[in-house]
Design a protein around this motif. Structure first.
Motif, PDB file in Angstrom:
ATOM      1  N   ALA A  57      -5.081  -5.749 -18.851  1.00 50.19           N
ATOM      2  CA  ALA A  57      -6.433  -5.788 -19.425  1.00 50.19           C
ATOM      3  C   ALA A  57      -7.484  -5.874 -18.321  1.00 50.19           C
ATOM      4  CB  ALA A  57      -6.561  -6.963 -20.383  1.00 50.19           C
ATOM      5  N   ARG A  58      -7.196  -6.648 -17.282  1.00 49.49           N
ATOM      6  CA  ARG A  58      -8.135  -6.771 -16.158  1.00 49.49           C
ATOM      7  C   ARG A  58      -8.384  -5.414 -15.507  1.00 49.49           C
ATOM      8  NH1 ARG A  58      -8.034  -7.232 -10.733  1.00 49.49           N
ATOM      9  NH2 ARG A  58      -5.778  -6.947 -10.672  1.00 49.49           N
ATOM     10  N   GLN A  59      -7.320  -4.672 -15.259  1.00 47.58           N
ATOM     11  CA  GLN A  59      -7.461  -3.354 -14.635  1.00 47.58           C
ATOM     12  C   GLN A  59      -8.240  -2.388 -15.529  1.00 47.58           C
ATOM     13  OE1 GLN A  59      -3.507  -2.008 -13.641  1.00 47.58           O
ATOM     14  NE2 GLN A  59      -3.141  -3.681 -12.212  1.00 47.58           N
ATOM     15  N   ILE A  60      -7.961  -2.414 -16.810  1.00 52.92           N
ATOM     16  CA  ILE A  60      -8.647  -1.515 -17.740  1.00 52.92           C
ATOM     17  C   ILE A  60     -10.113  -1.927 -17.890  1.00 52.92           C
ATOM     18  CG2 ILE A  60      -8.741  -0.693 -20.126  1.00 52.92           C
ATOM     19  CD1 ILE A  60      -6.475   0.530 -18.480  1.00 52.92           C
ATOM     20  N   GLY A  61     -10.370  -3.230 -17.861  1.00 53.00           N
ATOM     21  CA  GLY A  61     -11.759  -3.692 -17.922  1.00 53.00           C
ATOM     22  C   GLY A  61     -12.572  -3.159 -16.749  1.00 53.00           C
ATOM     23  N   TRP A  62     -11.998  -3.234 -15.554  1.00 52.53           N
ATOM     24  CA  TRP A  62     -12.683  -2.678 -14.381  1.00 52.53           C
ATOM     25  C   TRP A  62     -12.887  -1.168 -14.529  1.00 52.53           C
ATOM     26  CZ3 TRP A  62     -15.661  -4.739 -11.022  1.00 52.53           C
ATOM     27  CH2 TRP A  62     -15.473  -6.065 -10.604  1.00 52.53           C
ATOM     28  N   LYS A  63     -11.890  -0.502 -15.087  1.00 48.07           N
ATOM     29  CA  LYS A  63     -12.008   0.944 -15.275  1.00 48.07           C
ATOM     30  C   LYS A  63     -13.200   1.265 -16.174  1.00 48.07           C
ATOM     31  CE  LYS A  63      -9.082   3.524 -14.142  1.00 48.07           C
ATOM     32  NZ  LYS A  63      -8.887   4.317 -12.881  1.00 48.07           N
ATOM     33  N   ALA A  64     -13.353   0.501 -17.254  1.00 46.47           N
ATOM     34  CA  ALA A  64     -14.470   0.714 -18.168  1.00 46.47           C
ATOM     35  C   ALA A  64     -15.794   0.395 -17.483  1.00 46.47           C
ATOM     36  CB  ALA A  64     -14.290  -0.143 -19.420  1.00 46.47           C
ATOM     37  N   PHE A  65     -15.858  -0.749 -16.807  1.00 47.84           N
ATOM     38  CA  PHE A  65     -17.091  -1.172 -16.138  1.00 47.84           C
ATOM     39  C   PHE A  65     -17.546  -0.133 -15.121  1.00 47.84           C
ATOM     40  CE2 PHE A  65     -19.305  -3.225 -12.637  1.00 47.84           C
ATOM     41  CZ  PHE A  65     -20.278  -3.957 -13.293  1.00 47.84           C
ATOM     42  N   GLU A  66     -16.619   0.291 -14.276  1.00 47.27           N
ATOM     43  CA  GLU A  66     -16.976   1.222 -13.204  1.00 47.27           C
ATOM     44  C   GLU A  66     -17.254   2.629 -13.722  1.00 47.27           C
ATOM     45  OE1 GLU A  66     -13.600   0.576 -10.706  1.00 47.27           O
ATOM     46  OE2 GLU A  66     -14.554  -1.102  -9.621  1.00 47.27           O
ATOM     47  N   SER A  67     -16.612   3.006 -14.815  1.00 46.63           N
ATOM     48  CA  SER A  67     -16.850   4.342 -15.367  1.00 46.63           C
ATOM     49  C   SER A  67     -18.246   4.446 -15.957  1.00 46.63           C
ATOM     50  CB  SER A  67     -15.792   4.673 -16.432  1.00 46.63           C
ATOM     51  OG  SER A  67     -14.509   4.731 -15.850  1.00 46.63           O
ATOM     52  N   TRP A  68     -18.676   3.421 -16.694  1.00 49.49           N
ATOM     53  CA  TRP A  68     -20.049   3.437 -17.217  1.00 49.49           C
ATOM     54  C   TRP A  68     -21.059   3.407 -16.066  1.00 49.49           C
ATOM     55  CZ3 TRP A  68     -20.562   5.377 -21.620  1.00 49.49           C
ATOM     56  CH2 TRP A  68     -19.821   4.994 -22.744  1.00 49.49           C
ATOM     57  N   LYS A  69     -20.770   2.619 -15.041  1.00 46.87           N
ATOM     58  CA  LYS A  69     -21.677   2.535 -13.886  1.00 46.87           C
ATOM     59  C   LYS A  69     -21.748   3.876 -13.164  1.00 46.87           C
ATOM     60  CE  LYS A  69     -22.654  -0.847 -10.203  1.00 46.87           C
ATOM     61  NZ  LYS A  69     -22.858  -0.094  -8.963  1.00 46.87           N
ATOM     62  N   ARG A  70     -20.629   4.549 -13.085  1.00 54.10           N
ATOM     63  CA  ARG A  70     -20.533   5.850 -12.404  1.00 54.10           C
ATOM     64  C   ARG A  70     -21.492   6.880 -13.000  1.00 54.10           C
ATOM     65  NH1 ARG A  70     -14.755   9.105 -12.768  1.00 54.10           N
ATOM     66  NH2 ARG A  70     -15.516  11.223 -12.383  1.00 54.10           N
ATOM     67  N   ILE A  71     -21.675   6.831 -14.311  1.00 54.09           N
ATOM     68  CA  ILE A  71     -22.557   7.805 -14.977  1.00 54.09           C
ATOM     69  C   ILE A  71     -23.920   7.194 -15.315  1.00 54.09           C
ATOM     70  CG2 ILE A  71     -20.730   9.313 -15.831  1.00 54.09           C
ATOM     71  CD1 ILE A  71     -20.889   7.876 -18.518  1.00 54.09           C
ATOM     72  N   ARG A  72     -24.236   6.091 -14.647  1.00 51.28           N
ATOM     73  CA  ARG A  72     -25.554   5.456 -14.743  1.00 51.28           C
ATOM     74  C   ARG A  72     -25.861   4.899 -16.130  1.00 51.28           C
ATOM     75  NH1 ARG A  72     -29.264   9.572 -10.980  1.00 51.28           N
ATOM     76  NH2 ARG A  72     -27.863   9.522  -9.173  1.00 51.28           N
ATOM     77  N   GLU A  73     -24.819   4.563 -16.845  1.00 48.58           N
ATOM     78  CA  GLU A  73     -24.991   3.853 -18.115  1.00 48.58           C
ATOM     79  C   GLU A  73     -24.894   2.355 -17.796  1.00 48.58           C
ATOM     80  OE1 GLU A  73     -25.840   4.787 -21.015  1.00 48.58           O
ATOM     81  OE2 GLU A  73     -25.385   6.916 -21.222  1.00 48.58           O
ATOM     82  N   TYR A  74     -25.955   1.873 -17.133  1.00 45.95           N
ATOM     83  CA  TYR A  74     -25.893   0.541 -16.554  1.00 45.95           C
ATOM     84  C   TYR A  74     -25.816  -0.565 -17.609  1.00 45.95           C
ATOM     85  CZ  TYR A  74     -27.363   3.228 -12.490  1.00 45.95           C
ATOM     86  OH  TYR A  74     -27.437   4.165 -11.490  1.00 45.95           O
ATOM     87  N   ALA A  75     -26.523  -0.387 -18.710  1.00 50.90           N
ATOM     88  CA  ALA A  75     -26.483  -1.406 -19.760  1.00 50.90           C
ATOM     89  C   ALA A  75     -25.082  -1.504 -20.361  1.00 50.90           C
ATOM     90  CB  ALA A  75     -27.508  -1.086 -20.841  1.00 50.90           C
ATOM     91  N   LYS A  76     -24.458  -0.357 -20.614  1.00 52.47           N
ATOM     92  CA  LYS A  76     -23.106  -0.349 -21.175  1.00 52.47           C
ATOM     93  C   LYS A  76     -22.111  -0.935 -20.178  1.00 52.47           C
ATOM     94  CE  LYS A  76     -23.816   3.504 -24.371  1.00 52.47           C
ATOM     95  NZ  LYS A  76     -23.394   4.872 -24.781  1.00 52.47           N
ATOM     96  N   SER A  77     -22.319  -0.669 -18.904  1.00 52.72           N
ATOM     97  CA  SER A  77     -21.468  -1.239 -17.873  1.00 52.72           C
ATOM     98  C   SER A  77     -21.538  -2.764 -17.903  1.00 52.72           C
ATOM     99  CB  SER A  77     -21.894  -0.709 -16.502  1.00 52.72           C
ATOM    100  OG  SER A  77     -21.096  -1.250 -15.470  1.00 52.72           O
ATOM    101  N   ASN A  78     -22.746  -3.294 -18.033  1.00 51.38           N
ATOM    102  CA  ASN A  78     -22.897  -4.742 -18.048  1.00 51.38           C
ATOM    103  C   ASN A  78     -22.385  -5.372 -19.339  1.00 51.38           C
ATOM    104  OD1 ASN A  78     -23.788  -5.023 -15.465  1.00 51.38           O
ATOM    105  ND2 ASN A  78     -25.915  -5.500 -15.980  1.00 51.38           N
ATOM    106  N   VAL A  79     -22.393  -4.622 -20.436  1.00 50.73           N
ATOM    107  CA  VAL A  79     -21.761  -5.127 -21.661  1.00 50.73           C
ATOM    108  C   VAL A  79     -20.280  -5.402 -21.393  1.00 50.73           C
ATOM    109  CG1 VAL A  79     -20.989  -4.469 -23.980  1.00 50.73           C
ATOM    110  CG2 VAL A  79     -23.370  -4.121 -23.322  1.00 50.73           C
ATOM    111  N   VAL A  80     -19.628  -4.447 -20.732  1.00 53.87           N
ATOM    112  CA  VAL A  80     -18.214  -4.636 -20.384  1.00 53.87           C
ATOM    113  C   VAL A  80     -18.064  -5.802 -19.406  1.00 53.87           C
ATOM    114  CG1 VAL A  80     -16.179  -3.598 -19.309  1.00 53.87           C
ATOM    115  CG2 VAL A  80     -17.647  -2.221 -20.796  1.00 53.87           C
ATOM    116  N   GLY A  81     -18.962  -5.893 -18.434  1.00 57.92           N
ATOM    117  CA  GLY A  81     -18.906  -6.994 -17.481  1.00 57.92           C
ATOM    118  C   GLY A  81     -18.971  -8.347 -18.168  1.00 57.92           C
TER     119      GLY A  81
END
Length: 204
Positions: A83-107
């Protein structure tokens, strides 16, 4: 779809498409298997394969689908290393496409479940969340996130990010004075050590 043989057909299709040049169909097929099997070993294997297609091979517009899938997987998985690895994958993927708010939701979801392997990893998340806030013009939130990173381990780069955040927020001088003095005192070797003093002068 509920017939007993349907699940096996879906798995066979997904495996067959691994060799296909149609990466989009392959990704979709593996996602279907994930949706049926969820957090089981079979579901995890096919979910990860779908992520590889969306994020590593297809890229571009498909990163959105990969980020959505990674977040969906994180929400469904029990707390643990996977789950930790997948959480990072989600966080970094949203950040990668500049969906910063969605990235921080995952964070924030990761913080709520405290999935981190060690304090340095948690610090890394706070730092990245600070960057996300700053990218959205939420400079006070960025300042707070950098402060949480500093509480775990201080460094010149993160204290400087705090100063930049206060300057961008047009903070009053009294909010900046302490930090502007602390930075050159704590990190005298930094070439930008007096930038905080410059920001402070501008604030007056």
């Amino acid at each position: 779809p509920q017939a007993p043989q349907a699940a096996q057909i879906e798995i066979r299709l997904a495996r067959t498409l691994l060799e296909s040049v149609d990466r989009e169909s392959a990704a979709a097929a593996h996602r279907v298997v994930w949706k049926r099997h969820r957090a089981t070993p079979i579901g995890r294997v096919h979910g990860v394969q779908a992520l590889r297609f969306y994020l590593d091979q297809l890229g571009g517009e498909f990163v959105v689908q990969g980020a959505e899938l990674a977040e969906e997987m994180y929400d469904a998985l029990p707390k643990g290393e996977f789950a930790r690895q997948i959480g990072w994958k989600a966080f970094e993927s949203w950040k990668r496409i500049r969906e910063y708010a969605k990235s921080n939701v995952v964070g924030n979801k990761m913080l709520q479940r405290n999935v981190f392997a060690d304090p340095q990893e948690k610090r890394r998340l706070f730092y990245a969340m600070g960057e996300n806030h700053a990218a959205q013009g939420q400079y006070r939130n960025a300042y707070a996130a950098y402060g949480q990173a500093r509480a775990l381990a201080d460094s010149a780069d993160v204290i400087y990010r705090q100063l930049q955040a206060l300057n961008s927020a047009q903070a009053p001088p009294q909010d900046m004075e302490s930090l502007a003095s602390e930075y050159p005192s704590k990190f005298p070797g930094q070439t930008n050590r007096y930038h905080g003093k410059h920001y402070l002068a501008q604030a007056y």
